[in-house]
Design a protein around this motif. Sequence first.
Motif, PDB file in Angstrom:
ATOM      1  N   PHE A 115       3.289  -1.111  13.411  1.00  0.00           N
ATOM      2  CA  PHE A 115       3.903  -0.103  12.538  1.00  0.00           C
ATOM      3  C   PHE A 115       3.140  -0.113  11.218  1.00  0.00           C
ATOM      4  CE2 PHE A 115       6.691   2.089   9.748  1.00  0.00           C
ATOM      5  CZ  PHE A 115       7.483   2.907  10.530  1.00  0.00           C
ATOM      6  N   VAL A 116       2.522   1.022  10.881  1.00  0.00           N
ATOM      7  CA  VAL A 116       1.754   1.133   9.645  1.00  0.00           C
ATOM      8  C   VAL A 116       2.469   2.113   8.718  1.00  0.00           C
ATOM      9  CG1 VAL A 116      -0.474   1.650   8.604  1.00  0.00           C
ATOM     10  CG2 VAL A 116      -0.376   0.721  10.927  1.00  0.00           C
ATOM     11  N   LEU A 117       2.882   1.615   7.577  1.00  0.00           N
ATOM     12  CA  LEU A 117       3.602   2.422   6.599  1.00  0.00           C
ATOM     13  C   LEU A 117       2.703   2.729   5.414  1.00  0.00           C
ATOM     14  CD1 LEU A 117       6.351   3.561   5.448  1.00  0.00           C
ATOM     15  CD2 LEU A 117       6.635   1.304   4.379  1.00  0.00           C
ATOM     16  N   MET A 118       2.587   3.991   5.057  1.00  0.00           N
ATOM     17  CA  MET A 118       1.908   4.356   3.816  1.00  0.00           C
ATOM     18  C   MET A 118       2.898   4.198   2.671  1.00  0.00           C
ATOM     19  SD  MET A 118       0.024   7.918   2.857  1.00  0.00           S
ATOM     20  CE  MET A 118      -0.280   8.367   1.141  1.00  0.00           C
ATOM     21  N   ASN A 119       2.559   3.340   1.713  1.00  0.00           N
ATOM     22  CA  ASN A 119       3.452   3.003   0.619  1.00  0.00           C
ATOM     23  C   ASN A 119       2.778   3.355  -0.709  1.00  0.00           C
ATOM     24  OD1 ASN A 119       5.304   0.444  -0.810  1.00  0.00           O
ATOM     25  ND2 ASN A 119       6.283   1.818   0.653  1.00  0.00           N
ATOM     26  N   THR A 120       2.896   2.532  -1.736  1.00  0.00           N
ATOM     27  CA  THR A 120       2.347   2.845  -3.055  1.00  0.00           C
ATOM     28  C   THR A 120       2.092   1.574  -3.852  1.00  0.00           C
ATOM     29  OG1 THR A 120       2.824   3.892  -5.196  1.00  0.00           O
ATOM     30  CG2 THR A 120       4.703   3.161  -3.907  1.00  0.00           C
ATOM     31  N   THR A 121       1.080   1.590  -4.728  1.00  0.00           N
ATOM     32  CA  THR A 121       0.827   0.429  -5.588  1.00  0.00           C
ATOM     33  C   THR A 121       1.930   0.241  -6.619  1.00  0.00           C
ATOM     34  OG1 THR A 121      -0.549   1.822  -7.007  1.00  0.00           O
ATOM     35  CG2 THR A 121      -1.686   0.435  -5.400  1.00  0.00           C
ATOM     36  N   GLY A 122       2.755   1.263  -6.841  1.00  0.00           N
ATOM     37  CA  GLY A 122       3.876   1.117  -7.761  1.00  0.00           C
ATOM     38  C   GLY A 122       4.956   0.198  -7.237  1.00  0.00           C
ATOM     39  N   ASN A 123       4.830  -0.207  -5.974  1.00  0.00           N
ATOM     40  CA  ASN A 123       5.792  -1.099  -5.357  1.00  0.00           C
ATOM     41  C   ASN A 123       5.167  -2.477  -5.186  1.00  0.00           C
ATOM     42  OD1 ASN A 123       7.976  -2.146  -3.923  1.00  0.00           O
ATOM     43  ND2 ASN A 123       7.192  -1.399  -1.963  1.00  0.00           N
ATOM     44  N   ARG A 124       5.770  -3.488  -5.783  1.00  0.00           N
ATOM     45  CA  ARG A 124       5.258  -4.851  -5.671  1.00  0.00           C
ATOM     46  C   ARG A 124       5.551  -5.429  -4.296  1.00  0.00           C
ATOM     47  NH1 ARG A 124       8.172  -8.096 -10.188  1.00  0.00           N
ATOM     48  NH2 ARG A 124       6.798  -9.796  -9.526  1.00  0.00           N
ATOM     49  N   VAL A 176       0.494  -0.106   3.719  1.00  0.00           N
ATOM     50  CA  VAL A 176      -0.735   0.191   2.978  1.00  0.00           C
ATOM     51  C   VAL A 176      -0.367   0.807   1.633  1.00  0.00           C
ATOM     52  CG1 VAL A 176      -2.879   1.522   2.973  1.00  0.00           C
ATOM     53  CG2 VAL A 176      -2.033   0.497   5.107  1.00  0.00           C
ATOM     54  N   ARG A 177      -0.911   0.225   0.551  1.00  0.00           N
ATOM     55  CA  ARG A 177      -0.575   0.692  -0.793  1.00  0.00           C
ATOM     56  C   ARG A 177      -1.789   1.352  -1.463  1.00  0.00           C
ATOM     57  NH1 ARG A 177       2.031  -4.344  -3.840  1.00  0.00           N
ATOM     58  NH2 ARG A 177       0.478  -5.511  -2.620  1.00  0.00           N
ATOM     59  N   PRO A 178      -1.904   2.668  -1.387  1.00  0.00           N
ATOM     60  CA  PRO A 178      -2.965   3.348  -2.138  1.00  0.00           C
ATOM     61  C   PRO A 178      -2.602   3.465  -3.603  1.00  0.00           C
ATOM     62  CG  PRO A 178      -1.655   4.951  -0.920  1.00  0.00           C
ATOM     63  CD  PRO A 178      -1.116   3.588  -0.567  1.00  0.00           C
ATOM     64  N   ASP A 179      -3.634   3.537  -4.463  1.00  0.00           N
ATOM     65  CA  ASP A 179      -3.409   3.845  -5.874  1.00  0.00           C
ATOM     66  C   ASP A 179      -3.447   5.366  -6.023  1.00  0.00           C
ATOM     67  OD1 ASP A 179      -2.709   2.992  -8.376  1.00  0.00           O
ATOM     68  OD2 ASP A 179      -4.546   1.926  -8.808  1.00  0.00           O
ATOM     69  N   GLY A 180      -3.847   5.889  -7.170  1.00  0.00           N
ATOM     70  CA  GLY A 180      -3.781   7.335  -7.391  1.00  0.00           C
ATOM     71  C   GLY A 180      -4.561   8.113  -6.339  1.00  0.00           C
ATOM     72  N   PHE A 202      -0.518   1.808 -16.035  1.00  0.00           N
ATOM     73  CA  PHE A 202      -1.302   1.995 -17.260  1.00  0.00           C
ATOM     74  C   PHE A 202      -2.816   2.020 -17.041  1.00  0.00           C
ATOM     75  CE2 PHE A 202       2.683  -0.164 -18.618  1.00  0.00           C
ATOM     76  CZ  PHE A 202       3.196   0.885 -19.375  1.00  0.00           C
ATOM     77  N   ASN A 203      -3.262   1.638 -15.856  1.00  0.00           N
ATOM     78  CA  ASN A 203      -4.714   1.610 -15.613  1.00  0.00           C
ATOM     79  C   ASN A 203      -4.979   1.870 -14.133  1.00  0.00           C
ATOM     80  OD1 ASN A 203      -7.480   1.237 -16.075  1.00  0.00           O
ATOM     81  ND2 ASN A 203      -7.348  -0.952 -15.647  1.00  0.00           N
ATOM     82  N   ALA A 204      -4.378   2.923 -13.615  1.00  0.00           N
ATOM     83  CA  ALA A 204      -4.434   3.179 -12.181  1.00  0.00           C
ATOM     84  C   ALA A 204      -5.854   3.489 -11.720  1.00  0.00           C
ATOM     85  CB  ALA A 204      -3.508   4.346 -11.822  1.00  0.00           C
ATOM     86  N   GLY A 205      -6.158   3.047 -10.514  1.00  0.00           N
ATOM     87  CA  GLY A 205      -7.411   3.414  -9.880  1.00  0.00           C
ATOM     88  C   GLY A 205      -7.235   4.696  -9.075  1.00  0.00           C
ATOM     89  N   LYS A 206      -8.228   5.016  -8.277  1.00  0.00           N
ATOM     90  CA  LYS A 206      -8.173   6.219  -7.444  1.00  0.00           C
ATOM     91  C   LYS A 206      -8.579   5.854  -6.023  1.00  0.00           C
ATOM     92  CE  LYS A 206      -7.285   9.117 -10.835  1.00  0.00           C
ATOM     93  NZ  LYS A 206      -5.984   9.827 -10.918  1.00  0.00           N
ATOM     94  N   VAL A 212      -7.729   6.515   2.779  1.00  0.00           N
ATOM     95  CA  VAL A 212      -6.474   5.893   3.205  1.00  0.00           C
ATOM     96  C   VAL A 212      -6.267   6.113   4.703  1.00  0.00           C
ATOM     97  CG1 VAL A 212      -3.969   5.859   2.911  1.00  0.00           C
ATOM     98  CG2 VAL A 212      -5.444   6.174   0.917  1.00  0.00           C
ATOM     99  N   ALA A 213      -6.490   7.342   5.147  1.00  0.00           N
ATOM    100  CA  ALA A 213      -6.337   7.661   6.562  1.00  0.00           C
ATOM    101  C   ALA A 213      -7.311   6.855   7.415  1.00  0.00           C
ATOM    102  CB  ALA A 213      -6.553   9.156   6.778  1.00  0.00           C
ATOM    103  N   HIS A 214      -8.545   6.717   6.940  1.00  0.00           N
ATOM    104  CA  HIS A 214      -9.552   5.953   7.673  1.00  0.00           C
ATOM    105  C   HIS A 214      -9.119   4.495   7.816  1.00  0.00           C
ATOM    106  CE1 HIS A 214     -13.391   3.717   8.194  1.00  0.00           C
ATOM    107  NE2 HIS A 214     -13.724   4.765   8.923  1.00  0.00           N
ATOM    108  N   PHE A 215      -8.619   3.895   6.733  1.00  0.00           N
ATOM    109  CA  PHE A 215      -8.179   2.500   6.782  1.00  0.00           C
ATOM    110  C   PHE A 215      -6.976   2.338   7.715  1.00  0.00           C
ATOM    111  CE2 PHE A 215      -5.647  -1.020   4.706  1.00  0.00           C
ATOM    112  CZ  PHE A 215      -6.386  -2.052   5.261  1.00  0.00           C
ATOM    113  N   MET A 216      -6.024   3.243   7.644  1.00  0.00           N
ATOM    114  CA  MET A 216      -4.852   3.155   8.517  1.00  0.00           C
ATOM    115  C   MET A 216      -5.261   3.276   9.985  1.00  0.00           C
ATOM    116  SD  MET A 216      -2.018   5.336   6.306  1.00  0.00           S
ATOM    117  CE  MET A 216      -0.649   5.041   7.430  1.00  0.00           C
TER     118      MET A 216
END
Length: 242
Positions: A115-124, A176-180, A202-206, A212-216
């Motif tokens: 199970f692969v979930l696309m999540n966010t870097t805003g979540n620790r 998976v936690r992508p940044d911006g 305060f210093n998000a990457g891109k 993201v799709a390729h990594f998943m």
Amino acid sequence: MTILVVGASGATGSKLVEQLLMLNHRVKIIVRSPEKLPDACKTNDNLQIITASVLDLTDDEIREIVKDCDAVASCLGHNLSWKGIYGQPRKLVTDATRRLCDAIKYNKPQRAVKFVLMNTTGNRNRDLDEPISFAQKCVIGLLRLLLPPHVDNEKAADYLRIEIGQDNPYVEWTAVRPDGLINEEVVTDYKIYPSPTRSAIFNAGKVSRINVAHFMARLIHDADLWAKWKGQMPVIYSAAAH
């Protein structure tokens, strides 16, 4: 392999479908609006389109859909509109994750389903010691109060971490936690880390959606890569933007 993708008509989900089809996997998708899919996907014999909203399906229907699946990927998210952010279903990602995992467990597959979930870097990742500044804690606290989708992302990952855990015989997971997120047309170099290397606030990457799709897709396809990241919440940045 047979893979179910939910959120497949979204900006990242549609690219994940393309990546999986390029790897010659059989792909099932549950979408409300199949007309949004790229024409090349719609005419691919390895693609099965189920026209529905995942939360409107019955338990028996979901169990039947996932019965022959080796992996499930969720790119579900909330539309960036007033209704999408504050309307129902407020727990779209969490409820879909829970129902899909419940269906997998009910079926008792002989081999654990990925199970692969696309999540966010805003979540620790609370399984790790991921320090954040006091200012970032304050901002995230406000996000929890003001933006229901943020809470939804947190709870979906927490469900996998806590309720599925590390030793479930039927479900293995990665969040998976992508940044911006940005739009690019081709896959470029990207970097994967166990935790964020910069502040998501305060210093998000891109990172491009196609990366993201390729990594998943590679997580699902590559057994060694899966073994490295299962049960974790890897962070992805595009190399050029990091």
